[in-house]
Scaffold this motif. Sequence first.
Motif, PDB file in Angstrom:
ATOM      1  N   LEU A  56       0.560  -1.214  -0.504  1.00 33.04           N
ATOM      2  CA  LEU A  56       0.308  -0.016   0.171  1.00 33.04           C
ATOM      3  C   LEU A  56       0.809   1.195  -0.104  1.00 33.04           C
ATOM      4  O   LEU A  56       2.303   1.392   0.668  1.00 33.04           O
ATOM      5  N   LEU A  57       0.185   2.027  -0.608  1.00 28.45           N
ATOM      6  CA  LEU A  57       1.289   3.720  -0.447  1.00 28.45           C
ATOM      7  C   LEU A  57       0.576   5.338  -0.383  1.00 28.45           C
ATOM      8  O   LEU A  57      -1.343   4.301  -0.775  1.00 28.45           O
ATOM      9  N   GLU A  58       0.989   5.925   0.347  1.00 26.02           N
ATOM     10  CA  GLU A  58       0.167   6.791   0.054  1.00 26.02           C
ATOM     11  C   GLU A  58       0.765   7.640  -1.343  1.00 26.02           C
ATOM     12  O   GLU A  58       1.994   7.908  -1.156  1.00 26.02           O
ATOM     13  N   MET A  59      -0.098   8.617  -1.826  1.00 18.00           N
ATOM     14  CA  MET A  59       0.473   9.585  -2.433  1.00 18.00           C
ATOM     15  C   MET A  59      -0.461  10.734  -2.617  1.00 18.00           C
ATOM     16  O   MET A  59      -1.503  10.668  -3.411  1.00 18.00           O
ATOM     17  N   VAL A  60      -0.001  12.283  -3.107  1.00 11.23           N
ATOM     18  CA  VAL A  60      -0.648  13.477  -3.542  1.00 11.23           C
ATOM     19  C   VAL A  60      -0.730  13.758  -4.624  1.00 11.23           C
ATOM     20  O   VAL A  60      -0.070  13.652  -5.525  1.00 11.23           O
ATOM     21  N   VAL A  61      -2.309  14.076  -4.750  1.00 16.37           N
ATOM     22  CA  VAL A  61      -2.442  14.647  -7.160  1.00 16.37           C
ATOM     23  C   VAL A  61      -1.608  16.222  -7.251  1.00 16.37           C
ATOM     24  O   VAL A  61      -1.831  16.186  -6.367  1.00 16.37           O
ATOM     25  N   SER A  62      -1.451  15.818  -8.024  1.00 14.93           N
ATOM     26  CA  SER A  62      -0.541  17.273  -8.351  1.00 14.93           C
ATOM     27  C   SER A  62      -1.596  17.457  -9.127  1.00 14.93           C
ATOM     28  O   SER A  62      -2.272  17.568  -9.287  1.00 14.93           O
ATOM     29  N   ASP A  63      -1.076  19.025  -9.701  1.00 13.80           N
ATOM     30  CA  ASP A  63      -1.462  19.654 -10.021  1.00 13.80           C
ATOM     31  C   ASP A  63      -1.295  19.584 -11.599  1.00 13.80           C
ATOM     32  O   ASP A  63      -1.808  20.720 -12.624  1.00 13.80           O
ATOM     33  N   THR A  64      -0.760  19.022 -11.542  1.00 16.16           N
ATOM     34  CA  THR A  64      -0.176  18.128 -13.042  1.00 16.16           C
ATOM     35  C   THR A  64      -0.189  17.401 -13.247  1.00 16.16           C
ATOM     36  O   THR A  64      -0.367  16.391 -14.524  1.00 16.16           O
ATOM     37  N   CYS A  65      -1.083  16.763 -12.410  1.00 17.31           N
ATOM     38  CA  CYS A  65      -1.919  14.950 -12.836  1.00 17.31           C
ATOM     39  C   CYS A  65      -2.593  14.650 -14.355  1.00 17.31           C
ATOM     40  O   CYS A  65      -3.646  15.729 -14.560  1.00 17.31           O
ATOM     41  N   PRO A  66      -1.907  13.786 -15.023  1.00 17.43           N
ATOM     42  CA  PRO A  66      -3.173  13.692 -15.955  1.00 17.43           C
ATOM     43  C   PRO A  66      -4.732  14.000 -16.157  1.00 17.43           C
ATOM     44  O   PRO A  66      -6.055  14.181 -17.026  1.00 17.43           O
ATOM     45  N   ILE A  67      -5.338  13.142 -15.146  1.00 15.60           N
ATOM     46  CA  ILE A  67      -6.609  13.052 -14.799  1.00 15.60           C
ATOM     47  C   ILE A  67      -6.757  14.011 -13.062  1.00 15.60           C
ATOM     48  O   ILE A  67      -8.165  12.611 -13.086  1.00 15.60           O
ATOM     49  N   ALA A  68      -6.860  14.152 -13.626  1.00 18.26           N
ATOM     50  CA  ALA A  68      -7.427  15.639 -12.509  1.00 18.26           C
ATOM     51  C   ALA A  68      -8.474  15.944 -12.757  1.00 18.26           C
ATOM     52  O   ALA A  68      -8.392  16.695 -13.985  1.00 18.26           O
ATOM     53  N   GLY A  69      -9.473  16.370 -12.431  1.00 19.29           N
ATOM     54  CA  GLY A  69     -10.810  16.577 -12.771  1.00 19.29           C
ATOM     55  C   GLY A  69     -11.277  15.392 -13.901  1.00 19.29           C
ATOM     56  O   GLY A  69     -13.110  15.883 -13.739  1.00 19.29           O
TER      57      GLY A  69
ATOM     58  N   ALA B  37      -0.566  -1.076  -5.115  1.00 16.49           N
ATOM     59  CA  ALA B  37       0.517  -1.647  -6.176  1.00 16.49           C
ATOM     60  C   ALA B  37       1.573  -2.729  -6.344  1.00 16.49           C
ATOM     61  O   ALA B  37       1.691  -2.696  -4.773  1.00 16.49           O
ATOM     62  N   SER B  38       2.428  -3.280  -7.004  1.00 14.89           N
ATOM     63  CA  SER B  38       3.400  -3.789  -6.706  1.00 14.89           C
ATOM     64  C   SER B  38       4.469  -3.177  -6.000  1.00 14.89           C
ATOM     65  O   SER B  38       4.478  -2.403  -6.055  1.00 14.89           O
ATOM     66  N   SER B  39       5.195  -3.826  -5.164  1.00 18.24           N
ATOM     67  CA  SER B  39       5.738  -3.420  -4.709  1.00 18.24           C
ATOM     68  C   SER B  39       7.338  -3.097  -5.119  1.00 18.24           C
ATOM     69  O   SER B  39       8.152  -1.655  -4.577  1.00 18.24           O
ATOM     70  N   GLY B  40       7.401  -2.713  -6.530  1.00 21.46           N
ATOM     71  CA  GLY B  40       8.303  -1.690  -7.344  1.00 21.46           C
ATOM     72  C   GLY B  40       7.394  -0.688  -7.908  1.00 21.46           C
ATOM     73  O   GLY B  40       8.305  -0.337  -8.841  1.00 21.46           O
ATOM     74  N   PHE B  41       6.184  -0.236  -7.851  1.00 23.28           N
ATOM     75  CA  PHE B  41       6.065   0.978  -8.392  1.00 23.28           C
ATOM     76  C   PHE B  41       6.390   2.170  -8.027  1.00 23.28           C
ATOM     77  O   PHE B  41       6.737   3.296  -8.863  1.00 23.28           O
ATOM     78  N   LEU B  42       6.854   2.246  -6.180  1.00 27.94           N
ATOM     79  CA  LEU B  42       7.652   3.184  -5.808  1.00 27.94           C
ATOM     80  C   LEU B  42       9.294   3.330  -6.709  1.00 27.94           C
ATOM     81  O   LEU B  42       9.050   4.346  -7.430  1.00 27.94           O
ATOM     82  N   ALA B  43       9.858   3.070  -6.934  1.00 27.97           N
ATOM     83  CA  ALA B  43      10.887   3.052  -7.682  1.00 27.97           C
ATOM     84  C   ALA B  43      10.589   3.257  -9.312  1.00 27.97           C
ATOM     85  O   ALA B  43      11.450   3.523  -9.823  1.00 27.97           O
ATOM     86  N   GLN B  44       9.740   2.814 -10.222  1.00 28.47           N
ATOM     87  CA  GLN B  44       9.529   3.161 -11.240  1.00 28.47           C
ATOM     88  C   GLN B  44       8.557   4.752 -11.150  1.00 28.47           C
ATOM     89  O   GLN B  44       8.938   4.957 -12.562  1.00 28.47           O
ATOM     90  N   HIS B  45       8.144   5.339 -10.421  1.00 30.33           N
ATOM     91  CA  HIS B  45       7.379   6.333 -10.848  1.00 30.33           C
ATOM     92  C   HIS B  45       7.879   7.617  -9.675  1.00 30.33           C
ATOM     93  O   HIS B  45       7.282   8.418  -9.196  1.00 30.33           O
ATOM     94  N   ARG B  46       8.756   7.735  -8.631  1.00 34.27           N
ATOM     95  CA  ARG B  46       9.053   8.549  -8.555  1.00 34.27           C
ATOM     96  C   ARG B  46       9.342   9.435  -8.989  1.00 34.27           C
ATOM     97  O   ARG B  46       9.455  10.585  -8.093  1.00 34.27           O
ATOM     98  N   ASN B  47       9.808   9.676 -10.042  1.00 27.79           N
ATOM     99  CA  ASN B  47      10.287  10.758 -10.765  1.00 27.79           C
ATOM    100  C   ASN B  47       8.952  11.196 -11.853  1.00 27.79           C
ATOM    101  O   ASN B  47       8.832  12.213 -12.685  1.00 27.79           O
ATOM    102  N   ARG B  48       8.348  11.045 -12.053  1.00 24.95           N
ATOM    103  CA  ARG B  48       6.756  11.150 -12.335  1.00 24.95           C
ATOM    104  C   ARG B  48       6.844  12.383 -11.782  1.00 24.95           C
ATOM    105  O   ARG B  48       5.949  12.663 -10.276  1.00 24.95           O
ATOM    106  N   ARG B  49       5.838  13.710 -12.505  1.00 21.22           N
ATOM    107  CA  ARG B  49       5.107  14.705 -11.374  1.00 21.22           C
ATOM    108  C   ARG B  49       3.917  14.605 -11.531  1.00 21.22           C
ATOM    109  O   ARG B  49       3.060  15.443 -10.907  1.00 21.22           O
ATOM    110  N   ASP B  50       3.170  13.565 -12.321  1.00 22.83           N
ATOM    111  CA  ASP B  50       1.768  13.231 -11.772  1.00 22.83           C
ATOM    112  C   ASP B  50       1.344  12.824 -10.066  1.00 22.83           C
ATOM    113  O   ASP B  50       0.027  13.399  -9.907  1.00 22.83           O
ATOM    114  N   PHE B  51       2.276  12.910  -9.180  1.00 22.89           N
ATOM    115  CA  PHE B  51       2.327  12.736  -7.712  1.00 22.89           C
ATOM    116  C   PHE B  51       3.289  12.816  -7.019  1.00 22.89           C
ATOM    117  O   PHE B  51       4.900  13.651  -7.010  1.00 22.89           O
TER     118      PHE B  51
END
Length: 589
Positions: A310-323, A368-382
């Motif tokens: 389980l992961l906690e993540m905050v939706v950013s203002d540049t997230c493509p699915i915001a709204g 998510a899978s245990s590798g999710f954090l490493a895969q998406h760490r540098n994305r600006r969606d969250f």
Amino acid sequence: MTLPMDAGLTALVVAGMLAVLTLTRTAPDLVFLGGVVVLLLTGVITPAEAFSGFANEGVITIAALYVVVAGLRETGGIQWIVHALLGRPRSLRRAQWRLTAPVAFLSAFLNNTPVVGMLIPAVNEWARKLELPVSRLMMPLSYAAILGGTVTVIGTSTNLVVNGLLIQDGGEGLGILDIAWVGVPVALAGLLFMLVFNRHLFPDRRPVMDKIDDPREYTLEMLVEPGGPLVGRTIEEAGLRHLPGGFLMELDRQGTLLPAVSPQERLQAGDRLIFVGVVDSMADLQRIRGLSPATGQVFKLDGHRADRVLLEMVVSDTCPIAGMTIRDGQFRNRYNAVVIAVARNGQRLHGKIGDITLRPGDTLLVEASSGFLAQHRNRRDFFLMTQIQDSAAPRHDRALVALGILIAMVATAASGLLSMLEAALAAAGGMILSGCVGMFNARASLDWSVLLTIAAAFGISAAMENTGLARDLALGITALAGELPWMNLLGVYLATALLTALITNNAAAVLMFPVSLSVAQDLGMSVLPFAVTIMFAASASFATPFGYQTNLMVFGPGGYRFSDYLRAGIPMTLLTGAVALALIPLIWG
């Protein structure tokens, strides 16, 4: 008497270690390893003596038990132990009694280390759910195991060592229950003393943050699985009434909402339960057998749920699915993860999870899978992506296998078919081979701080024995007793208890036996009452965390300081000593 240079240096090192442990919060493993290194570099001990603890059976046994406990935790076996053994007491005093009484009984016939090792994670979870300070339960857990070990000759390895020395000296030895005449009163006195003075003996070490409300309040839907163990049970019986940091807001039964759910309401297959609470409470719900997330999306992800996190993540203002709603944004297909709960500035969100429209700033609880954090760490969606510790869903289908392995370990060790080391190693291997715990989690389960501290303690013990410091301390105390038999028993008890606090209890017993034999011969007395005194004094290892292995095992989980053991352990040592010394002359006069 002037001490040799090596003995003086050892005394300085031990005194320095005690001072650092008492006055600072330095990690015990660093203090012990530092002391061993100093004694090694100065030539007081050899490299083989310094690191002998790493080959010790006790240390390896504890390491194997961590893997066994990991198997129980990952299959939900810990929750079963909590429910079946500990229950739901309504006060701290009742909780302590529910914990210490069965532990003392089990420890009279089983090795103390696995008993405590199995219960540490169970007590941790139990205390959190009941909102009790775990620091007022962990030390009583260790002390109860120590007290129970005094009831029978097989209760501790120390009793067996002393009994073996008696036989070696030409005596008949003791029967398994011979010391129970003293052990039962000592154990009862110790348990009652802890029960009455719990709040004065044991500290409340709850972190300050525990007392602050978490502003992230999630809304989570869970489904009662058809054919599961919760069907037909009441809300209270299912353990869904008292959730730390959460509560059951409403129940949706075939489209009919029950907003004020009675604790006596019986669950039915297909019931949708809507919970509100903080992240830890939401993670707890994922581990309850018979409940599953109401969103079926989690079962469409690849792999078993036990391999996800389980992961906690905050939706950013540049997230493509915001709204967009979670369903319309195709969250699962886009990120290969599933949203199971949403928190929005303390608001309570209604409707199904897929219909929630995401906004910048929303906090998502994602599986998510245990590798999710490493895969998406540098994305600006969250923003602020954080993994929740120990959040994987248990492998409930392996729970009976894990409990069977545990029972087999205890049975083979108790019957003498296997040694405790062999039984623990076989059980750890069984947990891994049966799929109860994966290799990665098995490695991660090892508490290296505890293992290093216990292993290093053997090096300190070797220095005190080799330099004669331990024997000089013992002889110095017994020399003050004069020719009165009872005073000599008191001297042997105090000397043994002091050595037990500084070195291992087995080493203290071995050192004191020849001393007490000499004292008994000088007085023209039987050595038997002195041998029994050594058994009880060597078990009076309450006053320091390194006096006994179980004390060290609860040191970290309880959040203790060195001074906490002095505050609780010294009165416990004096009380058990007074009871034992009052009875031993009457029984073995």
